[in-house]
Design a protein around this motif. Structure first.
Motif, PDB file in Angstrom:
ATOM      1  N   THR A 244     -78.289   6.842  -1.724  1.00 51.35           N
ATOM      2  CA  THR A 244     -77.817   6.863  -0.191  1.00 51.35           C
ATOM      3  C   THR A 244     -78.236   5.815   1.058  1.00 51.35           C
ATOM      4  O   THR A 244     -77.493   5.374   1.372  1.00 51.35           O
ATOM      5  N   TYR A 245     -79.483   5.696   1.109  1.00 52.50           N
ATOM      6  CA  TYR A 245     -80.203   4.662   2.015  1.00 52.50           C
ATOM      7  C   TYR A 245     -79.871   3.407   1.524  1.00 52.50           C
ATOM      8  O   TYR A 245     -79.505   2.694   2.381  1.00 52.50           O
ATOM      9  N   ARG A 246     -79.548   2.968   0.381  1.00 54.75           N
ATOM     10  CA  ARG A 246     -79.406   1.681  -0.152  1.00 54.75           C
ATOM     11  C   ARG A 246     -77.886   1.283   0.097  1.00 54.75           C
ATOM     12  O   ARG A 246     -77.342   0.324   0.528  1.00 54.75           O
ATOM     13  N   LEU A 247     -77.058   2.486   0.136  1.00 56.38           N
ATOM     14  CA  LEU A 247     -75.556   2.337   0.296  1.00 56.38           C
ATOM     15  C   LEU A 247     -75.430   1.970   1.759  1.00 56.38           C
ATOM     16  O   LEU A 247     -74.568   1.119   2.161  1.00 56.38           O
TER      17      LEU A 247
ATOM     18  N   LEU B 287     -73.541  -1.438   3.015  1.00 55.10           N
ATOM     19  CA  LEU B 287     -72.246  -1.284   3.643  1.00 55.10           C
ATOM     20  C   LEU B 287     -72.634  -2.009   5.281  1.00 55.10           C
ATOM     21  O   LEU B 287     -71.585  -2.525   5.780  1.00 55.10           O
ATOM     22  N   ASN B 288     -73.677  -2.061   5.722  1.00 54.30           N
ATOM     23  CA  ASN B 288     -74.020  -2.653   6.853  1.00 54.30           C
ATOM     24  C   ASN B 288     -74.329  -4.121   7.020  1.00 54.30           C
ATOM     25  O   ASN B 288     -74.540  -4.776   7.981  1.00 54.30           O
ATOM     26  N   VAL B 289     -74.323  -5.031   5.795  1.00 53.04           N
ATOM     27  CA  VAL B 289     -74.626  -6.286   5.657  1.00 53.04           C
ATOM     28  C   VAL B 289     -73.518  -7.015   6.233  1.00 53.04           C
ATOM     29  O   VAL B 289     -73.551  -7.963   6.924  1.00 53.04           O
ATOM     30  N   GLY B 290     -72.230  -6.527   6.071  1.00 52.48           N
ATOM     31  CA  GLY B 290     -71.143  -7.345   6.836  1.00 52.48           C
ATOM     32  C   GLY B 290     -69.907  -6.877   6.148  1.00 52.48           C
ATOM     33  O   GLY B 290     -69.719  -5.913   5.534  1.00 52.48           O
TER      34      GLY B 290
ATOM     35  N   SER C 224     -68.784  -6.309  -6.804  1.00 51.51           N
ATOM     36  CA  SER C 224     -68.700  -4.553  -6.712  1.00 51.51           C
ATOM     37  C   SER C 224     -70.130  -4.241  -6.242  1.00 51.51           C
ATOM     38  O   SER C 224     -71.055  -4.514  -6.837  1.00 51.51           O
ATOM     39  N   LEU C 225     -70.043  -3.368  -4.853  1.00 48.04           N
ATOM     40  CA  LEU C 225     -71.455  -2.973  -4.351  1.00 48.04           C
ATOM     41  C   LEU C 225     -71.799  -1.987  -5.395  1.00 48.04           C
ATOM     42  O   LEU C 225     -73.016  -1.664  -5.646  1.00 48.04           O
TER      43      LEU C 225
ATOM     44  N   GLU D  70     -79.477  -2.192  -9.844  1.00 47.66           N
ATOM     45  CA  GLU D  70     -80.842  -1.691  -9.183  1.00 47.66           C
ATOM     46  C   GLU D  70     -81.511  -0.280  -9.773  1.00 47.66           C
ATOM     47  O   GLU D  70     -82.253   0.240  -9.269  1.00 47.66           O
ATOM     48  N   GLY D  71     -80.639   0.109 -10.599  1.00 46.21           N
ATOM     49  CA  GLY D  71     -81.170   1.745 -11.081  1.00 46.21           C
ATOM     50  C   GLY D  71     -80.799   2.840 -10.264  1.00 46.21           C
ATOM     51  O   GLY D  71     -81.372   3.789 -10.552  1.00 46.21           O
ATOM     52  N   LEU D  72     -79.837   2.630  -9.360  1.00 48.37           N
ATOM     53  CA  LEU D  72     -79.640   3.522  -8.436  1.00 48.37           C
ATOM     54  C   LEU D  72     -78.340   4.578  -8.895  1.00 48.37           C
ATOM     55  O   LEU D  72     -77.891   5.240  -8.117  1.00 48.37           O
ATOM     56  N   ALA D  73     -77.592   3.939  -9.546  1.00 44.06           N
ATOM     57  CA  ALA D  73     -76.318   4.468 -10.055  1.00 44.06           C
ATOM     58  C   ALA D  73     -76.113   4.192 -11.492  1.00 44.06           C
ATOM     59  O   ALA D  73     -76.694   3.172 -12.232  1.00 44.06           O
ATOM     60  N   ARG D  74     -74.935   4.556 -11.944  1.00 45.26           N
ATOM     61  CA  ARG D  74     -74.267   4.550 -13.280  1.00 45.26           C
ATOM     62  C   ARG D  74     -72.903   4.067 -13.298  1.00 45.26           C
ATOM     63  O   ARG D  74     -72.123   4.483 -12.225  1.00 45.26           O
ATOM     64  N   THR D  75     -72.486   3.199 -14.065  1.00 43.23           N
ATOM     65  CA  THR D  75     -71.022   2.964 -14.039  1.00 43.23           C
ATOM     66  C   THR D  75     -70.189   3.966 -14.522  1.00 43.23           C
ATOM     67  O   THR D  75     -70.567   4.956 -15.407  1.00 43.23           O
ATOM     68  N   TRP D  76     -69.048   4.310 -13.697  1.00 43.54           N
ATOM     69  CA  TRP D  76     -68.511   5.787 -13.694  1.00 43.54           C
ATOM     70  C   TRP D  76     -67.543   5.547 -15.018  1.00 43.54           C
ATOM     71  O   TRP D  76     -66.995   4.443 -15.466  1.00 43.54           O
ATOM     72  N   THR D  77     -67.753   6.532 -16.055  1.00 45.01           N
ATOM     73  CA  THR D  77     -67.076   6.606 -17.509  1.00 45.01           C
ATOM     74  C   THR D  77     -65.973   7.543 -17.462  1.00 45.01           C
ATOM     75  O   THR D  77     -65.463   7.775 -18.521  1.00 45.01           O
TER      76      THR D  77
END
Length: 142
Positions: free
Chosen positions: A82-85, A89-92, A120-121, A128-135
């Motif tokens: 959540t914090y990484r997202l 999103l705030n980078v630009g 893709s973000l 980074e190990g914070l998500a999985r590809t949606w299957t």
């Protein structure tokens, strides 16, 4: 504004990128924070955010739950995502692209892939190990 429809059946991100008429929305640089009681432009969790009052589900990933986690590990990883997202999103500026033949999920969230500089973000969160590809279905995190 975000009610875009992908013409045709199932499509991968590569399919969307190869189409000269790929349907997307360029988003300038709004400032995101973690959602509170007012949800206009904010991040709910690692794969869901609000943009100008529209709820968006990042279509190409799944992140751990923070609202109803099944174990401490899921909650902790979900908070990191959540914090990484928020940071990403705030980078630009970024693009929101449609993918597949569904505009919304069963909860009324717009299904979009978030792209910056051709990447893709969601893929970045996966790397980074914070998500999985949606299957197409959720897998347990515990």
């Amino acid at each position: 504004m975000l009610a875009l429809n992908w013409p045709g059946g199932n499509a991968s991100l590569a399919d969307v990128e190869q189409q000269p008429q790929a349907l997307f929305q360029q988003v300038s640089s709004p400032q995101f924070a973690i959602c509170g009681t007012v949800r206009r432009t904010c991040v709910v969790d690692g794969d869901t955010f609000w943009l100008d009052g529209i709820k968006i589900r990042i279509a190409d990933i799944d992140t751990p739950e923070i609202s109803q986690p099944r174990c401490d590990y899921e909650y902790e990883l979900g908070m990191r995502a959540t914090y990484r997202l928020v940071d990403l999103l705030n980078v630009g500026p970024f693009e929101l692209r449609t993918i597949g033949n569904r505009d919304e999920d069963q909860y009324g969230r717009k299904l979009r892939v978030v792209i910056r500089d051709g990447r893709s973000l969601g893929d970045q969160l996966v790397s980074e190990g914070l998500a999985r590809t949606w299957t197409g279905r959720r897998e347990p995190w515990c």
